[in-house]
Design a protein around this motif. Structure first.
Motif, short mmCIF file in Angstrom:
data_model
loop_
_atom_site.label_atom_id
_atom_site.label_comp_id
_atom_site.label_asym_id
_atom_site.label_seq_id
_atom_site.Cartn_x
_atom_site.Cartn_y
_atom_site.Cartn_z
N ALA A 61 22.33 -1.28 -16.49
CA ALA A 61 21.89 -1.44 -17.87
C ALA A 61 21.38 -2.85 -18.07
N GLY A 62 20.63 -3.03 -19.13
CA GLY A 62 20.13 -4.34 -19.50
C GLY A 62 19.78 -4.32 -20.97
N TYR A 63 19.64 -5.49 -21.55
CA TYR A 63 19.32 -5.53 -22.97
C TYR A 63 18.41 -6.70 -23.30
N SER A 64 17.88 -6.66 -24.51
CA SER A 64 17.08 -7.77 -25.03
C SER A 64 17.69 -8.18 -26.36
N TYR A 65 17.38 -9.39 -26.76
CA TYR A 65 17.85 -9.86 -28.06
C TYR A 65 16.75 -10.66 -28.73
N CYS A 66 16.91 -10.85 -30.01
CA CYS A 66 15.90 -11.53 -30.81
C CYS A 66 16.59 -12.65 -31.59
N LYS A 67 16.22 -13.87 -31.31
CA LYS A 67 16.82 -15.01 -32.00
C LYS A 67 16.13 -15.28 -33.34
N ALA A 68 14.91 -14.79 -33.48
CA ALA A 68 14.13 -15.04 -34.70
C ALA A 68 14.34 -13.90 -35.70
N PHE A 69 13.84 -14.10 -36.90
CA PHE A 69 13.95 -13.07 -37.94
C PHE A 69 13.10 -11.85 -37.60
N HIS A 70 11.90 -12.08 -37.06
CA HIS A 70 11.00 -10.98 -36.72
C HIS A 70 10.56 -11.13 -35.27
N CYS A 71 10.78 -10.09 -34.47
CA CYS A 71 10.37 -10.11 -33.07
C CYS A 71 9.50 -8.90 -32.76
N ASP A 72 8.72 -9.02 -31.71
CA ASP A 72 7.86 -7.93 -31.26
C ASP A 72 8.72 -6.84 -30.62
N GLN A 73 8.81 -5.69 -31.26
CA GLN A 73 9.67 -4.61 -30.79
C GLN A 73 9.25 -4.06 -29.44
N LYS A 74 7.95 -3.89 -29.22
CA LYS A 74 7.48 -3.39 -27.92
C LYS A 74 7.87 -4.34 -26.80
N SER A 75 7.72 -5.62 -27.05
CA SER A 75 8.08 -6.61 -26.05
C SER A 75 9.58 -6.57 -25.79
N ASN A 76 10.38 -6.44 -26.83
CA ASN A 76 11.83 -6.38 -26.66
C ASN A 76 12.25 -5.14 -25.88
N LYS A 77 11.55 -4.03 -26.07
CA LYS A 77 11.84 -2.82 -25.30
C LYS A 77 11.54 -3.06 -23.83
N ARG A 78 10.40 -3.67 -23.54
CA ARG A 78 10.03 -3.96 -22.15
C ARG A 78 11.04 -4.90 -21.49
N ILE A 79 11.49 -5.90 -22.25
CA ILE A 79 12.47 -6.86 -21.71
C ILE A 79 13.77 -6.15 -21.37
N ALA A 80 14.23 -5.25 -22.23
CA ALA A 80 15.46 -4.51 -21.97
C ALA A 80 15.32 -3.63 -20.74
N VAL A 81 14.20 -2.95 -20.62
CA VAL A 81 13.97 -2.08 -19.46
C VAL A 81 13.91 -2.91 -18.18
N LYS A 82 13.22 -4.05 -18.22
CA LYS A 82 13.14 -4.91 -17.04
C LYS A 82 14.51 -5.45 -16.65
N ALA A 83 15.31 -5.83 -17.64
CA ALA A 83 16.67 -6.31 -17.35
C ALA A 83 17.50 -5.22 -16.68
N CYS A 84 17.32 -3.98 -17.12
CA CYS A 84 18.02 -2.84 -16.52
C CYS A 84 17.57 -2.64 -15.07
N VAL A 85 16.27 -2.68 -14.85
CA VAL A 85 15.73 -2.52 -13.49
C VAL A 85 16.26 -3.62 -12.59
N ASP A 86 16.22 -4.86 -13.07
CA ASP A 86 16.70 -6.00 -12.28
C ASP A 86 18.19 -5.87 -11.96
N ALA A 87 18.97 -5.37 -12.90
CA ALA A 87 20.41 -5.21 -12.70
C ALA A 87 20.73 -4.10 -11.70
N GLY A 88 19.83 -3.12 -11.60
CA GLY A 88 20.07 -1.97 -10.74
C GLY A 88 19.88 -2.22 -9.27
N GLY A 89 19.18 -3.28 -8.93
CA GLY A 89 18.92 -3.56 -7.52
C GLY A 89 18.27 -2.36 -6.85
N ASN A 90 18.86 -1.90 -5.76
CA ASN A 90 18.30 -0.74 -5.04
C ASN A 90 19.12 0.52 -5.25
#
Length: 115
Positions: A61-90
């Motif tokens: 699993a992986g997640y994204s977070y937003c420190k600002a009041f308004h963040c780009d939702q599509k970008s945050n989704k991609r970041i969460a998916v990438k964090a999940c992929v990176d955590a999964g290794g092989n």
């Protein structure tokens, strides 16, 4: 007319290529490890949490977070998916959006596997 055909073809290729990497909410039956569900519950309590992604094999699993009041939702989704992929290794499995801090977004039955 030929130019429009080429432009449409390029748009379709670009859409297909980005669509694969910008996968939205997962769907179908999902079996996840208890540790992944515990990680999600911890994520829900985080201030500024945005999206949480899980792998289809239920082990990473992986997640994204937003420190600002308004963040780009599509970008945050991609970041969460990438964090999940990176955590999964092989370990295998594709990663999709599972939820946000408010609720589970996965479209389907979710089973938690306890050890």
């Amino acid at each position: 007319m030929r130019f429009l055909g080429m432009a449409a073809a390029c748009w379709l290729v670009a859409t297909a290529a980005t669509g694969a990497h910008a996968q939205e909410v997962g769907s179908g039956e999902l079996w996840i490890d208890q540790s992944v569900m515990t990680f999600y519950e911890k994520f829900q309590r985080e201030v500024g949490g945005s999206y949480f992604a899980v792998s289809t094999n239920g082990h990473s699993a992986g997640y994204s977070y937003c420190k600002a009041f308004h963040c780009d939702q599509k970008s945050n989704k991609r970041i969460a998916v990438k964090a999940c992929v990176d955590a999964g290794g092989n370990q295998g499995g594709l990663c999709y959006i599972f939820g946000n801090t408010s609720r589970v977004l996965w479209q389907g039955t979710v089973h938690v596997v306890t050890q």
